[in-house]
Design a protein around this motif. Structure first.
Motif, short mmCIF file in Angstrom:
data_model
loop_
_atom_site.label_atom_id
_atom_site.label_comp_id
_atom_site.label_asym_id
_atom_site.label_seq_id
_atom_site.Cartn_x
_atom_site.Cartn_y
_atom_site.Cartn_z
N CYS A 131 -8.71 19.38 -102.24
CA CYS A 131 -10.01 19.52 -102.90
C CYS A 131 -10.08 18.73 -104.20
CB CYS A 131 -10.28 20.99 -103.22
SG CYS A 131 -10.51 22.01 -101.76
N LEU A 132 -11.27 18.24 -104.48
CA LEU A 132 -11.59 17.77 -105.81
C LEU A 132 -12.23 18.93 -106.54
CD1 LEU A 132 -13.04 14.23 -105.12
CD2 LEU A 132 -10.89 14.76 -106.24
N VAL B 195 -14.65 15.92 -112.68
CA VAL B 195 -14.05 15.99 -111.35
C VAL B 195 -12.54 15.78 -111.49
CG1 VAL B 195 -14.06 15.04 -109.02
CG2 VAL B 195 -16.17 15.02 -110.38
N MET B 196 -11.79 16.78 -111.06
CA MET B 196 -10.34 16.76 -111.26
C MET B 196 -9.61 16.81 -109.92
SD MET B 196 -9.77 16.88 -114.60
CE MET B 196 -8.14 17.62 -114.80
N LEU B 197 -8.49 16.11 -109.87
CA LEU B 197 -7.60 16.24 -108.73
C LEU B 197 -6.91 17.60 -108.79
CD1 LEU B 197 -5.84 12.74 -108.63
CD2 LEU B 197 -7.73 13.53 -107.21
N ASP B 198 -6.49 18.10 -107.64
CA ASP B 198 -5.69 19.32 -107.62
C ASP B 198 -4.35 19.03 -108.27
OD1 ASP B 198 -5.30 22.11 -106.67
OD2 ASP B 198 -3.64 21.15 -105.61
N ARG B 199 -3.87 20.00 -109.06
CA ARG B 199 -2.67 19.76 -109.85
C ARG B 199 -1.69 20.92 -109.72
NH1 ARG B 199 -7.14 19.39 -111.87
NH2 ARG B 199 -7.10 21.31 -113.07
N TYR C 235 -2.83 15.61 -106.73
CA TYR C 235 -2.99 15.31 -105.31
C TYR C 235 -4.43 14.93 -105.00
CZ TYR C 235 1.57 17.53 -104.68
OH TYR C 235 2.89 17.85 -104.76
N TYR C 236 -4.58 13.96 -104.11
CA TYR C 236 -5.90 13.59 -103.61
C TYR C 236 -5.86 13.66 -102.09
CZ TYR C 236 -10.10 10.88 -102.58
OH TYR C 236 -11.32 10.48 -102.11
N LYS C 237 -6.70 14.54 -101.52
CA LYS C 237 -6.75 14.77 -100.08
C LYS C 237 -5.37 15.09 -99.50
CE LYS C 237 -10.91 12.04 -99.23
NZ LYS C 237 -11.54 10.94 -98.47
N GLY C 238 -4.60 15.86 -100.28
CA GLY C 238 -3.30 16.32 -99.82
C GLY C 238 -2.16 15.37 -100.10
N ASP C 239 -2.45 14.14 -100.53
CA ASP C 239 -1.40 13.15 -100.80
C ASP C 239 -1.15 13.07 -102.30
OD1 ASP C 239 -1.17 12.47 -98.10
OD2 ASP C 239 -2.82 11.03 -98.25
#
Length: 399
Positions: free
Chosen positions: A251-252, A336-340, A358-362
């Motif tokens: 998620c964003l 808008v934040m990347l998951d951390r 992480y962006y889209k799990g990567d």
């Protein structure tokens, strides 16, 4: 897969607009009236008609009162009406939560306790039908989660039980604390206390539409004709894979924030360090300085502060007491934040915390914690860039 509902509140929200929008998704008004008939109060009926607002076909819902009603009911009375009904338990729970939030807001505004508050307009049967009807439709549509846009409140003044009030009305504003709201040149009350109570109780998040597959769309019409389509739009569908709250790595993270700016050309620049420290202590998300040239080419600094609405008064106080600024600019922004997540890495010299994004799990970014690396550099005498490099190599081998 979560079944979700998204409220687009570009023309605000009210109880009747919410009923109309949800009914427009395909629930028959006769079915709604049958469920509402389970309440131990009589003398009402919901009717609907199709109307057009600026070319958009919408459903206008109206609560028709067929018997004289006693509009001043307390929260306890309303809860008893709901609890004594034969409605489904989930419907009762949703309706009582909405009314409780509304009661708490009214009590705070009037300086009393929630058990002593007596609703005026919102205690009347039409408001009860709006809120209980919304709960019935949410349950009937099998909604798992509710999301909503920023809320348009309208502007100007509104006449209510206590006289002429500014828009948003005090109870509406109290209910929308922490929710992104805005007003434009559109005059009139676009969001009512009932609409605010429904949205602030039901919505999980406010902001942009989440990644979803839309199945059905409903439009609930307001009463007035405005310069914009006076409709509440709801989109019913499914949260797309990777956007479920159980899969946060994909998620964003969208957050409504506020940006404050002021230009300073007549202050000792040495004060900036102290001012920035105070702003961060108050809870600012970010504070930074930009060199600028003002009129007559005077060198100056632009102070920018990113913050949440809940600390706005603290931020204003620091700016106006600690700086020489006599005016500020503020505007809403979406962060808008990347998951951390944070992971500890054991090095030959001690542990270092590492932030992973992480962006889209990567994995998209690795950032060793500066203060940890600085501490080890001072302890060992090694160059800090050497410690950074070693930490990055170790974390990459661990993943």
């Amino acid at each position: 897969m979560n079944r979700i509902l998204y409220f687009d509140c570009s023309a605000g929200a009210s109880g009747d607009m919410t009923l109309g929008a949800l009914l427009h998704l395909g629930v028959k008004v006769d079915d709604l009236n049958a469920e509402l008939g389970k309440l131990p109060v009589k003398g009402f009926q919901v009717s609907v008609q199709k109307v057009k607002k600026r070319g958009i076909e919408a459903l206008k819902a109206e609560v028709l009162i067929t018997e004289e009603d006693a509009p001043h009911r307390g929260l306890t009375t309303i809860k008893n009406i709901i609890n004594e009904s034969t409605l489904d338990g989930k419907v009762k729970d949703i309706a009582i939560k909405i009314f409780t939030k509304l009661g708490e807001a009214e009590a705070k505004i009037h300086g009393t306790t929630v058990d002593k508050i007596h609703f005026h307009e919102v205690g009347a049967i039409d408001a009860i039908v709006d809120i209980v009807g919304t709960a019935i439709l949410i349950d009937r549509l099998q909604i798992d989660e509710v999301y909503a846009s920023s809320i348009h409140t309208g502007s100007g003044f509104v006449t209510c039980q206590h006289g002429i009030m500014p828009i948003p009305a005090p109870a509406t504003l109290e209910l929308l604390k922490g929710v992104p709201i805005y007003s434009t040149e559109i005059k009139g009350e676009l969001t009512t206390p009932t609409g605010a109570a429904i949205l602030s109780t039901l919505a999980k998040e406010f902001g942009r539409m989440p990644l979803m597959k839309v199945d059905r769309i409903g439009y609930g019409a307001g009463t007035k004709d405005l310069a914009i389509p006076n409709v509440l739009r709801v989109s019913l569908g499914y949260l797309q894979e990777g956007q479920d709250s159980s899969n946060q790595e994909a998620c964003l993270d969208h957050h409504q924030q506020w940006m404050l700016e002021c230009n300073i050309d007549d202050m000792n620049h040495e004060f900036i360090d102290h001012i920035m420290g105070r702003l961060f202590q108050a809870g600012a998300r970010d504070v930074y300085i930009t060199p600028i040239q003002m009129k007559k080419n005077r060198p100056a600094l632009k102070l920018s502060v990113l913050y949440g609405k809940e600390i706005e008064e603290k931020v204003f106080s620091i700016i106006f007491t600690e700086t020489t600024s006599i005016g500020i600019r503020k505007y809403p922004v979406e962060k808008v934040m990347l998951d951390r997540k944070t992971q500890s890495v054991e090095t030959p010299w001690g542990n270092v915390n590492v932030k992973l994004a992480y962006y889209k799990g990567d994995l998209a970014n690795i950032a060793p914690e500066y203060e940890d690396c600085k501490r080890l550099a001072e302890k060992t005498g090694l160059p800090i860039k050497h410690i950074y490099s070693e930490v990055n190599n170790l974390i990459k081998n661990m993943l």
